[in-house]
Design a protein around this motif. Structure first.
Motif, short mmCIF file in Angstrom:
data_model
loop_
_atom_site.label_atom_id
_atom_site.label_comp_id
_atom_site.label_asym_id
_atom_site.label_seq_id
_atom_site.Cartn_x
_atom_site.Cartn_y
_atom_site.Cartn_z
N PHE A 421 0.83 -1.20 0.00
CA PHE A 421 0.00 0.00 0.00
C PHE A 421 0.87 1.25 0.00
O PHE A 421 2.03 1.22 0.45
N THR A 422 0.31 2.33 -0.48
CA THR A 422 1.03 3.60 -0.50
C THR A 422 1.36 4.01 0.93
O THR A 422 0.50 4.02 1.80
N GLY A 423 2.62 4.33 1.18
CA GLY A 423 3.07 4.69 2.52
C GLY A 423 4.51 4.26 2.71
O GLY A 423 5.19 3.87 1.75
N THR A 424 4.98 4.33 3.92
CA THR A 424 6.37 3.94 4.20
C THR A 424 6.48 2.43 4.32
O THR A 424 5.48 1.71 4.46
N ILE A 425 7.74 1.95 4.30
CA ILE A 425 7.97 0.52 4.51
C ILE A 425 7.49 0.11 5.89
O ILE A 425 6.85 -0.94 6.07
N MET A 457 18.18 1.55 1.29
CA MET A 457 17.29 2.60 0.79
C MET A 457 17.58 3.90 1.51
O MET A 457 18.02 3.90 2.67
N SER A 458 17.33 5.01 0.85
CA SER A 458 17.75 6.32 1.36
C SER A 458 17.18 6.63 2.74
O SER A 458 17.89 7.15 3.60
N ALA A 459 15.91 6.32 2.98
CA ALA A 459 15.28 6.64 4.27
C ALA A 459 15.01 5.41 5.11
O ALA A 459 14.28 5.48 6.10
N GLY A 460 15.60 4.27 4.75
CA GLY A 460 15.42 3.07 5.55
C GLY A 460 13.96 2.66 5.65
O GLY A 460 13.25 2.56 4.64
N TYR A 461 13.52 2.44 6.87
CA TYR A 461 12.14 2.00 7.09
C TYR A 461 11.12 3.11 6.83
O TYR A 461 9.93 2.84 6.77
N GLN A 462 11.58 4.33 6.67
CA GLN A 462 10.69 5.45 6.33
C GLN A 462 10.67 5.73 4.83
O GLN A 462 10.05 6.70 4.40
N SER A 463 11.31 4.86 4.05
CA SER A 463 11.27 5.02 2.60
C SER A 463 9.85 4.79 2.11
O SER A 463 9.13 3.92 2.61
N LEU A 464 9.46 5.56 1.11
CA LEU A 464 8.09 5.50 0.62
C LEU A 464 7.89 4.39 -0.40
O LEU A 464 8.75 4.17 -1.27
N ILE A 465 6.78 3.70 -0.27
CA ILE A 465 6.34 2.72 -1.26
C ILE A 465 5.26 3.38 -2.11
O ILE A 465 4.29 3.93 -1.58
N THR A 466 5.44 3.34 -3.42
CA THR A 466 4.44 3.95 -4.30
C THR A 466 3.24 3.02 -4.44
O THR A 466 3.25 1.89 -3.93
N GLN A 467 2.21 3.49 -5.12
CA GLN A 467 0.98 2.72 -5.26
C GLN A 467 1.27 1.36 -5.89
O GLN A 467 1.88 1.24 -6.93
#
Length: 577
Positions: A421-425, A457-467
């Motif tokens: 889902f759209t949001g962070t890891i 990934m650049s922001a680790g667990y806060q990296s964004l997952i696209t739709q």
């Protein structure tokens, strides 16, 4: 629409005050021509400037009051209608969430989207029109007739001729246009279906160079809607010119006969001007009424489509709450007892006479060819469908006796198609357990072999997952989906071909970590690879919906021909690789 009116109850007071304000606004509008008549007959004709200023001030005051009432009425009507639309959408979405996969197949995803958006918007728009016009139209009509007759009853005969002609003309146009409203909603369903297929299948379309074909397919569906819309607008476009023609001819007739009445001294100039305005108010009120007559049947069609969804009774019904309390006291286990299931409309059962037990602390693997019924067994455990015959027991209780929410709360499920889902890891992993701590999320990701690529990934667990998880690979999506299930810390895990996108090394590491974590859980694993099921405590071999083999790898290699064929075919491929 009447059935959906219950959703207006929370907005009863805004609706009533909106109607009240419209009532006073209509009275103000009816009073303005009389004031104008007095200004002309008393002020202008007699040259009485103070009287003109006085009555002009009254007109401005009435106009400002009417304007204020209009703004207030529109605000309250919008609030009531928008709230109604929001509540119906929420109710419909919540109801659709209770559907089994059978109901989704029955209605269709694209149609559900249209009904939840476009159809409810049509009903919402009509409710807003009703709140604005249900008081204004009849009041302006009746009040206008009374005021016109009070000015000159004989001149009112012009309206006796004009009004029936106007009403009959518009009704004839509406009769041709109304059937097309139902057609256009079905065409909208079709367009949404094609659009959804093309957006979700864009990779397949491009890989087979079918872009031109799909563009033509979409264009054809789009043309169908366009043609129906043009036909509707062609009919409706006749209404306004016809109305203006009748209104203008009526005005000419009123001025003609009114002039004769003035010459005879039967009416004053100001009264004639007021009469013309009242005639226009009467005709516009009829126009508003006819517009409602046109819009309400269209909304009724949409309401029927919405009610059709709300009336669907899910095949999968919630079990008794009392049964769920007994479940948590039983060891984690899953048992199939002579289970048979057929998909709706299928000629043959998907699975037949399935019996086995998956115990706590064991990993039970299911393997078989495509269409053998492997995923169907997991769907029956999750109650996406219910068995036609036999029983599926979770922790000793038939799943049909359990509340669906209670049942699924005990299961960590990884679907065959990994969905993000759209949001962070972190948000995606926490989707499996809203109360999971950051440490628990990291541990689940480590076990699922996802920690390594997340750390890069650049922001680790806060990296964004696209739709739809389009910015991660298939293997990464699978590992995140596994982490999402593991963070649940459930007594039962169902893994539906969850390692298919993983390389053999990652597969082996993940299974080793998984076996340590799930020592107190029952695990059912659907797989295509022999290497994935090799070390399972029990292996079930399915062929054409039936169990043809049951045992360990060594036992099946000696007793099950189907399993031997699967192993032989995969070993050859691995050797060739």
């Amino acid at each position: 629409m009447i059935r959906l009116a219950k959703y207006m109850r929370p907005y009863l007071w805004p609706a009533l005050f909106s109607i009240l304000f419209v009532f006073f606004q209509s009275l103000a509008n009816l009073y303005l021509p009389t004031l104008m008549s007095d200004i002309v007959d008393t002020g202008i004709v007699k040259g009485d400037l103070p009287y003109i200023y006085k009555m002009g001030g009254y007109m401005l005051l009435v106009t400002f009051v009417a304007g204020g009432l209009t703004v207030a009425a529109n605000y309250l009507a919008s609030k009531a209608a928008s709230g109604f639309g929001r509540d119906v959408r929420n109710t419909m979405f919540a109801h659709v969430e209770t559907f089994s996969l059978n109901e989704f197949d029955q209605v269709g995803t694209s149609s559900l989207i249209t009904r939840t958006t476009n159809d409810i918007a049509q009903i919402e728009q009509v409710y807003m029109m009703i709140l604005k016009m249900m008081t204004m139209a009849p009041l302006m009509l009746i009040g206008g007739i009374i005021m016109a007759v009070s000015k000159d009853s004989r001149l009112s005969l012009v309206l006796v001729v004009a009004l029936p002609i106007m009403i009959i003309s518009i009704l004839l146009i509406a009769a041709r246009a109304l059937p097309l409203f139902k057609v256009i909603q079905k065409k909208m369903d079709r367009l949404n279906l094609i659009l959804r297929e093309e957006l979700t299948g864009i990779r397949v379309i491009r890989s087979f160079n079918r872009t031109a074909h799909e563009t033509e397919r979409f264009d054809q569906a789009n043309k169908d809607i366009t043609q129906i819309s043009i036909r509707i607008n062609q009919f409706m476009s006749l209404a306004m010119p016809l109305m203006m023609l009748i209104m203008n001819l009526s005005t000419v007739a009123i001025v003609w006969f009114g002039g004769l009445r003035i010459d005879s001294g039967s009416i004053e100039v100001g009264d004639l001007m007021a009469f013309i305005q009242y005639a226009m108010q009467i005709m516009f009120s009829i126009l508003m009424g006819i517009m409602m007559f046109i819009m309400i049947p269209r909304a009724q069609i949409s309401a029927g489509r919405v009610n059709e969804v709300l009336d669907i009774v899910p095949v999968v019904k919630d079990g008794k709450t009392s049964a769920s309390s007994a479940v948590s006291k039983q060891p984690a286990s899953i048992e199939f007892r002579e289970v048979t299931f057929s998909y709706p409309g299928a000629e043959a059962p998907a699975v037949s006479n399935i019996s086995f037990t998956a115990n706590q602390g064991e990993t039970t693997a299911i393997i078989g060819g495509t269409g053998a019924g492997k995923s169907t067994l997991l769907n029956l455990i999750m109650r996406y469908f219910d068995a036609v015959s036999g029983e599926v027991l979770v922790r000793g209780v038939d799943v049909r006796k359990l509340p669906v929410e209670s049942l699924r709360a005990q299961i960590g499920y990884v679907p065959q198609k990994s969905v993000l889902f759209t949001g962070t890891i972190a948000d995606n992993i926490r989707y499996g357990n809203a109360q999971a701590t950051d440490e628990e999320i990291r541990e689940a990701a480590r076990i699922a072999q996802a920690a390594e690529f997340i750390s890069k990934m650049s922001a680790g667990y806060q990296s964004l997952i696209t739709q739809g998880g389009k910015n991660v690979s298939g293997g990464q999506k699978q590992r995140l989906a596994i982490a999402r299930a593991l963070v649940r810390q459930a007594p039962i895990y169902l893994l539906d071909d969850s390692f298919s996108a993983l390389d053999y090394r990652t597969d082996a590491h993940l299974r080793a970590e998984l076996s340590r974590m799930t020592q107190n859980s029952a695990v059912i694993m659907v797989a295509q690879r022999v290497s994935t099921v090799l070390h399972a405590d029990k292996i079930i071999v399915l062929d054409d919906g039936r169990i043809v083999g049951y045992g360990t790898h060594q036992e099946l290699m000696e007793t099950c021909d189907v399993y031997q064929e699967i192993v032989a075919s995969q070993l050859k491929k691995e050797e060739l690789a």
